[in-house]
Design a protein around this motif. Structure first.
Motif, PDB file in Angstrom:
ATOM      1  N   MET A   1      91.355  16.157  39.797  1.00 34.42           N
ATOM      2  CA  MET A   1      89.967  16.339  39.444  1.00 34.42           C
ATOM      3  C   MET A   1      89.069  16.137  40.662  1.00 34.42           C
ATOM      4  N   LEU A   2      89.432  15.167  41.510  1.00 32.05           N
ATOM      5  CA  LEU A   2      88.627  14.910  42.700  1.00 32.05           C
ATOM      6  C   LEU A   2      88.705  16.060  43.685  1.00 32.05           C
ATOM      7  N   LYS A   3      89.841  16.736  43.757  1.00 31.77           N
ATOM      8  CA  LYS A   3      89.954  17.890  44.642  1.00 31.77           C
ATOM      9  C   LYS A   3      89.082  19.029  44.155  1.00 31.77           C
ATOM     10  N   LYS A   4      89.025  19.212  42.840  1.00 35.11           N
ATOM     11  CA  LYS A   4      88.224  20.289  42.258  1.00 35.11           C
ATOM     12  C   LYS A   4      86.725  19.979  42.331  1.00 35.11           C
ATOM     13  N   HIS A   5      86.370  18.698  42.195  1.00 33.15           N
ATOM     14  CA  HIS A   5      84.964  18.269  42.203  1.00 33.15           C
ATOM     15  C   HIS A   5      84.789  17.117  43.183  1.00 33.15           C
ATOM     16  N   PRO A   6      84.704  17.361  44.487  1.00 34.21           N
ATOM     17  CA  PRO A   6      84.620  16.274  45.470  1.00 34.21           C
ATOM     18  C   PRO A   6      83.385  15.390  45.317  1.00 34.21           C
ATOM     19  N   GLU A   7      82.349  15.879  44.643  1.00 40.17           N
ATOM     20  CA  GLU A   7      81.150  15.064  44.446  1.00 40.17           C
ATOM     21  C   GLU A   7      81.427  13.861  43.532  1.00 40.17           C
ATOM     22  N   LEU A   8      82.529  13.884  42.792  1.00 45.28           N
ATOM     23  CA  LEU A   8      82.897  12.757  41.932  1.00 45.28           C
ATOM     24  C   LEU A   8      83.447  11.568  42.716  1.00 45.28           C
ATOM     25  N   THR A   9      83.846  11.790  43.952  1.00 42.54           N
ATOM     26  CA  THR A   9      84.433  10.732  44.762  1.00 42.54           C
ATOM     27  C   THR A   9      83.502   9.535  44.878  1.00 42.54           C
ATOM     28  N   ALA A  10      82.194   9.795  44.999  1.00 39.16           N
ATOM     29  CA  ALA A  10      81.225   8.701  45.129  1.00 39.16           C
ATOM     30  C   ALA A  10      81.173   7.853  43.856  1.00 39.16           C
ATOM     31  N   SER A  11      81.372   8.475  42.702  1.00 40.02           N
ATOM     32  CA  SER A  11      81.321   7.739  41.441  1.00 40.02           C
ATOM     33  C   SER A  11      82.625   7.045  41.115  1.00 40.02           C
ATOM     34  N   ILE A  12      83.723   7.721  41.359  1.00 38.70           N
ATOM     35  CA  ILE A  12      85.025   7.204  40.958  1.00 38.70           C
ATOM     36  C   ILE A  12      85.693   6.427  42.069  1.00 38.70           C
ATOM     37  N   GLY A  13      85.518   6.854  43.285  1.00 40.71           N
ATOM     38  CA  GLY A  13      86.190   6.222  44.415  1.00 40.71           C
ATOM     39  C   GLY A  13      87.618   6.729  44.526  1.00 40.71           C
ATOM     40  N   THR A  14      88.302   6.237  45.506  1.00 41.36           N
ATOM     41  CA  THR A  14      89.678   6.684  45.719  1.00 41.36           C
ATOM     42  C   THR A  14      90.630   5.489  45.784  1.00 41.36           C
ATOM     43  N   ASP A  15      90.230   4.372  45.145  1.00 41.78           N
ATOM     44  CA  ASP A  15      91.099   3.199  45.095  1.00 41.78           C
ATOM     45  C   ASP A  15      92.356   3.515  44.298  1.00 41.78           C
ATOM     46  N   TYR A  16      93.269   2.577  44.325  1.00 41.57           N
ATOM     47  CA  TYR A  16      94.480   2.673  43.519  1.00 41.57           C
ATOM     48  C   TYR A  16      94.085   2.656  42.049  1.00 41.57           C
ATOM     49  N   LEU A  17      94.307   3.753  41.342  1.00 36.99           N
ATOM     50  CA  LEU A  17      93.953   3.838  39.928  1.00 36.99           C
ATOM     51  C   LEU A  17      95.218   3.878  39.081  1.00 36.99           C
ATOM     52  N   ILE A  18      95.202   3.133  38.019  1.00 32.35           N
ATOM     53  CA  ILE A  18      96.315   3.096  37.090  1.00 32.35           C
ATOM     54  C   ILE A  18      95.924   3.919  35.877  1.00 32.35           C
ATOM     55  N   ASN A  19      96.838   4.755  35.411  1.00 31.12           N
ATOM     56  CA  ASN A  19      96.544   5.577  34.245  1.00 31.12           C
ATOM     57  C   ASN A  19      96.334   4.704  33.009  1.00 31.12           C
ATOM     58  N   HIS A  20      95.402   5.105  32.177  1.00 24.50           N
ATOM     59  CA  HIS A  20      95.131   4.399  30.937  1.00 24.50           C
ATOM     60  C   HIS A  20      96.228   4.733  29.930  1.00 24.50           C
ATOM     61  N   ASP A  21      96.635   3.741  29.146  1.00 19.97           N
ATOM     62  CA  ASP A  21      97.602   3.994  28.081  1.00 19.97           C
ATOM     63  C   ASP A  21      96.899   4.632  26.888  1.00 19.97           C
ATOM     64  N   ILE A  22      95.838   3.986  26.412  1.00 20.45           N
ATOM     65  CA  ILE A  22      95.083   4.493  25.264  1.00 20.45           C
ATOM     66  C   ILE A  22      93.600   4.296  25.557  1.00 20.45           C
ATOM     67  N   VAL A  23      92.816   5.330  25.343  1.00 21.26           N
ATOM     68  CA  VAL A  23      91.363   5.199  25.461  1.00 21.26           C
ATOM     69  C   VAL A  23      90.726   5.564  24.121  1.00 21.26           C
ATOM     70  N   VAL A  24      89.634   4.893  23.826  1.00 22.58           N
ATOM     71  CA  VAL A  24      88.879   5.164  22.617  1.00 22.58           C
ATOM     72  C   VAL A  24      87.511   5.661  23.046  1.00 22.58           C
ATOM     73  N   LEU A  25      87.189   6.870  22.633  1.00 20.58           N
ATOM     74  CA  LEU A  25      85.890   7.459  22.938  1.00 20.58           C
ATOM     75  C   LEU A  25      85.080   7.544  21.657  1.00 20.58           C
ATOM     76  N   ARG A  26      83.778   7.498  21.783  1.00 20.61           N
ATOM     77  CA  ARG A  26      82.913   7.698  20.618  1.00 20.61           C
ATOM     78  C   ARG A  26      81.744   8.580  21.024  1.00 20.61           C
ATOM     79  N   ASN A  27      81.200   9.256  20.056  1.00 23.02           N
ATOM     80  CA  ASN A  27      80.048  10.101  20.324  1.00 23.02           C
ATOM     81  C   ASN A  27      78.803   9.240  20.425  1.00 23.02           C
TER      82      ASN A  27
END
Length: 153
Positions: A1-27
């Motif tokens: 995603m960062l390669k496709k949208h490099p402007e996200l790098t400032a928001s997300i960073g490039t630290d070591y990220l671990i994949n989430h097991d389960i996420v809960v989203l709400r509207n």
């Protein structure tokens, strides 16, 4: 995603990220009377309500991955902090305590067989019982069924 949208790098960073097991989203709640240009763009995106780290057992590296995942979310959030919890079936109180006790980066640990674990540990007694009592009485370890109620608040 960062390669496709490099402007996200400032928001997300490039630290070591671990994949989430389960996420809960709400509207998000939409108040039709107060619409601004930002809410037109971002108001339709779901809100990250909770992160559930699922660890069948708790080796020390797995516990630390859950903690690192939580800290990454805390550092990179844009708004209110989501619920950050761990679900486990770990049978050893000391390993559960390695993630449940601490600085508060994890809201709570939920056990899939807490009542069965308590029954066995009560028979054994000793340090394991004292530690499990500390975790449960301090609301740092709860039964898995409590998770649904806790996430609804």
């Amino acid at each position: 995603m960062l390669k496709k949208h490099p402007e996200l790098t400032a928001s997300i960073g490039t630290d070591y990220l671990i994949n989430h097991d389960i996420v809960v989203l709400r509207n998000p709640y939409e108040n039709k009377s107060k619409i601004s240009s930002n809410s037109d763009l971002f108001g339709k995106l779901p809100i990250f309500h909770a992160n559930i780290s699922a660890k069948f057992t708790m080796r020390s590296d797995r516990a630390q991955n859950s903690r690192t995942e939580a800290l990454n979310m805390i550092r990179n959030r844009k708004g209110a902090l989501p619920h950050i919890v761990v679900v486990t079936a770990e049978p050893l109180s000391s390993r559960i305590a390695s993630i449940a006790l601490g600085t508060g980066d994890i809201d709570c640990v939920y056990h899939v067989c807490l009542y069965e674990l308590e029954k066995v540990v009560n028979k054994i007694g000793g340090e394991s019982k004292a530690l499990l009592d500390t975790l449960t009485k301090g609301n740092r370890l709860k039964d898995i069924f409590d998770l649904l109620f806790d996430l609804s608040t």
